[in-house]
Design a protein around this motif. Structure first.
Motif, mmCIF file in Angstrom:
data_model
loop_
_atom_site.group_PDB
_atom_site.id
_atom_site.type_symbol
_atom_site.label_atom_id
_atom_site.label_comp_id
_atom_site.label_asym_id
_atom_site.label_seq_id
_atom_site.Cartn_x
_atom_site.Cartn_y
_atom_site.Cartn_z
ATOM 1 N N LEU A 266 0.814 -1.216 0.000
ATOM 2 C CA LEU A 266 0.000 0.000 0.000
ATOM 3 C C LEU A 266 0.846 1.264 0.000
ATOM 4 N N THR A 267 2.096 1.168 -0.390
ATOM 5 C CA THR A 267 2.980 2.330 -0.408
ATOM 6 C C THR A 267 2.385 3.455 -1.252
ATOM 7 N N ASP A 268 2.349 4.657 -0.670
ATOM 8 C CA ASP A 268 1.867 5.876 -1.343
ATOM 9 C C ASP A 268 0.396 5.800 -1.746
ATOM 10 N N THR A 269 -0.360 4.910 -1.126
ATOM 11 C CA THR A 269 -1.786 4.816 -1.445
ATOM 12 C C THR A 269 -2.550 5.955 -0.776
ATOM 13 N N LYS A 270 -3.378 6.635 -1.543
ATOM 14 C CA LYS A 270 -4.228 7.685 -0.996
ATOM 15 C C LYS A 270 -5.482 7.054 -0.387
ATOM 16 N N PRO A 271 -6.025 7.681 0.662
ATOM 17 C CA PRO A 271 -7.224 7.108 1.283
ATOM 18 C C PRO A 271 -8.350 6.839 0.295
ATOM 19 N N SER A 272 -8.512 7.715 -0.671
ATOM 20 C CA SER A 272 -9.608 7.543 -1.624
ATOM 21 C C SER A 272 -9.400 6.350 -2.560
ATOM 22 N N ALA A 273 -8.139 5.886 -2.662
ATOM 23 C CA ALA A 273 -7.844 4.782 -3.584
ATOM 24 C C ALA A 273 -7.900 3.420 -2.907
ATOM 25 N N LEU A 274 -7.923 3.409 -1.588
ATOM 26 C CA LEU A 274 -7.937 2.141 -0.850
ATOM 27 C C LEU A 274 -9.369 1.653 -0.673
ATOM 28 N N SER A 275 -9.610 0.413 -1.073
ATOM 29 C CA SER A 275 -10.915 -0.217 -0.886
ATOM 30 C C SER A 275 -10.797 -1.268 0.207
ATOM 31 N N VAL A 276 -11.592 -1.118 1.269
ATOM 32 C CA VAL A 276 -11.588 -2.066 2.384
ATOM 33 C C VAL A 276 -13.025 -2.482 2.672
ATOM 34 N N SER A 277 -13.253 -3.770 2.776
ATOM 35 C CA SER A 277 -14.582 -4.289 3.071
ATOM 36 C C SER A 277 -14.500 -5.308 4.190
ATOM 37 N N THR A 278 -15.513 -5.308 5.045
ATOM 38 C CA THR A 278 -15.631 -6.422 5.976
ATOM 39 C C THR A 278 -16.058 -7.639 5.171
#
Length: 373
Positions: A266-278
């Motif tokens: 996740l190096t240099d990943t912007k919050p808007s680009a990260l997808s996280v799901s339960t």
């Protein structure tokens, strides 16, 4: 009998001159359709005697493998019996031979017919793999006394697969099992985004409890057991790490935590680009099993039985427990799937990210993997 031997001798004599073996395969399929499974086994037995000889050509191995496959995927008790004759005579074809044979047999035959493997000629490795291929398919082993007696005997506890339960867990109910035919096979690639509740990703580092990385080489190996074949036999890349938090990490803070832990994937990943799901534990297990059993871009994986073992080993390490309590502990943990458009992920077909938060919120384990052709 003389005509049969003459026919087989003629086939063998012509094999080295063939540029492909489709004609021999078609003939074998026709004989099998006529109910003559013994002819395939007789031909295969003659081939088996020569497979390791200096004069053996690629055509020998190709035809032999084709005969095994035809018998293994075509339903019928006699086909099982003849397949077992062939497999018992075959030179050991690496660790994958019995694993693939068990997967083929379990997919193509009634469990009751496969009981022949536990009385007639068969290696203990083939039997062990068959046991767990059947468990994965929801077979009640107690309904087949011959298989049940072998699987519950003391000797099996010393086998690597002996640590696994002999009944299917609810988490395994949706395992993606391969489909086979005489022409080939297919399997699912259940990677990428999971269809579960999406969590919002915000940078709230100041609100996160302090974290300490506790990864060890032993933990890295245990976490990555399900995807080890991607790196060892293909072009795979794995990141497997563990972090301990000073105070409980809230579930809703997991996305932010993933961005602050220094993960390579996740190096240099912007919050808007990260997808996280339960995700339900069963979905996570399904991904681990697919990775272990079907392999990556350039390998065929460990197949069902050993894929099951590797999936549970990874699940146990992610949930901070051991195999005997893996199901209960995994069910109690919080599971997450994540992905991001970063250079670390190849983003072709074999990519996933999983994270597990223990029930007390103090331990977050991460496993990410990617492979490319």
């Amino acid at each position: 009998m003389t005509d049969r031997r003459t026919h087989i001798a003629r086939i063998l004599a012509g094999l080295p001159d063939l540029t492909d073996v489709t004609g021999v395969s078609a003939m074998a399929e026709e004989r099998l359709a006529q109910g003559d499974a013994a002819f395939l086994a007789d031909l295969g037995l003659v081939l088996a005697a020569s497979l390791d000889s200096p004069g053996a050509t690629w055509q020998y191995r190709s035809v032999f493998d084709r005969l095994v496959r035809l018998l293994a995927v075509t339903p019928g008790a006699e086909n099982v019996r003849q397949a077992l004759r062939l497999l018992a005579a075959a030179p050991r074809n690496g660790r994958n031979g019995d694993r693939l044979a068990a997967s083929l047999l379990a997919s193509g035959h009634r469990p009751a017919d496969l009981a022949a493997a536990f009385a007639g000629p068969a290696s203990d490795e083939l039997r062990a793999c068959l046991v767990h291929e059947l468990v994965l398919r929801g077979v009640d082993l107690s309904s087949i006394p011959r298989i049940s007696a072998w699987a519950t005997a003391p000797h099996f506890t010393h086998h690597p697969l002996g640590a696994l339960p002999l009944t299917r867990s609810p988490l395994e109910a949706f395992a993606a099992l391969p489909g086979y035919s005489a022409q080939g096979g297919c399997h699912a690639l259940p990677y990428g985004s999971l269809d579960s509740e999406q969590l919002t990703t915000r940078r709230t580092a100041a609100a996160l409890p302090p974290a300490t990385e506790t990864t060890t080489p032993e933990l890295t190996a245990a976490l990555g057991r399900a995807v080890a074949n991607w790196a060892e036999e293909s072009n795979g890349r794995i990141e497997a790490r563990v972090f301990e938090f000073a105070t409980p990490l809230p579930v809703e803070s997991v996305p932010a935590a993933l961005l602050t832990l220094g993960l390579d994937c996740l190096t240099d990943t912007k919050p808007s680009a990260l997808s996280v799901s339960t995700c339900p534990p069963a979905d996570a297990w399904r991904v681990l099993f697919a990775a272990a059993s079907t392999g990556g871009a350039y390998n065929s994986g460990a197949h069902g039985a050993y894929g099951r073992l590797a999936a549970w080993q990874s699940a146990a390490a992610l949930a901070d427990t051991t195999l005997p309590t893996a199901e209960a502990r995994a069910t109690a943990c919080h599971w997450f799937g994540f992905d991001a458009p970063t250079p670390w992920f190849h983003d072709i077909a074999w990519d996933f990210g999983l994270a597990t938060l223990t029930p007390d919120g103090r331990r977050l384990a991460v496993l990410a993997a990617t492979d490319t052709d």
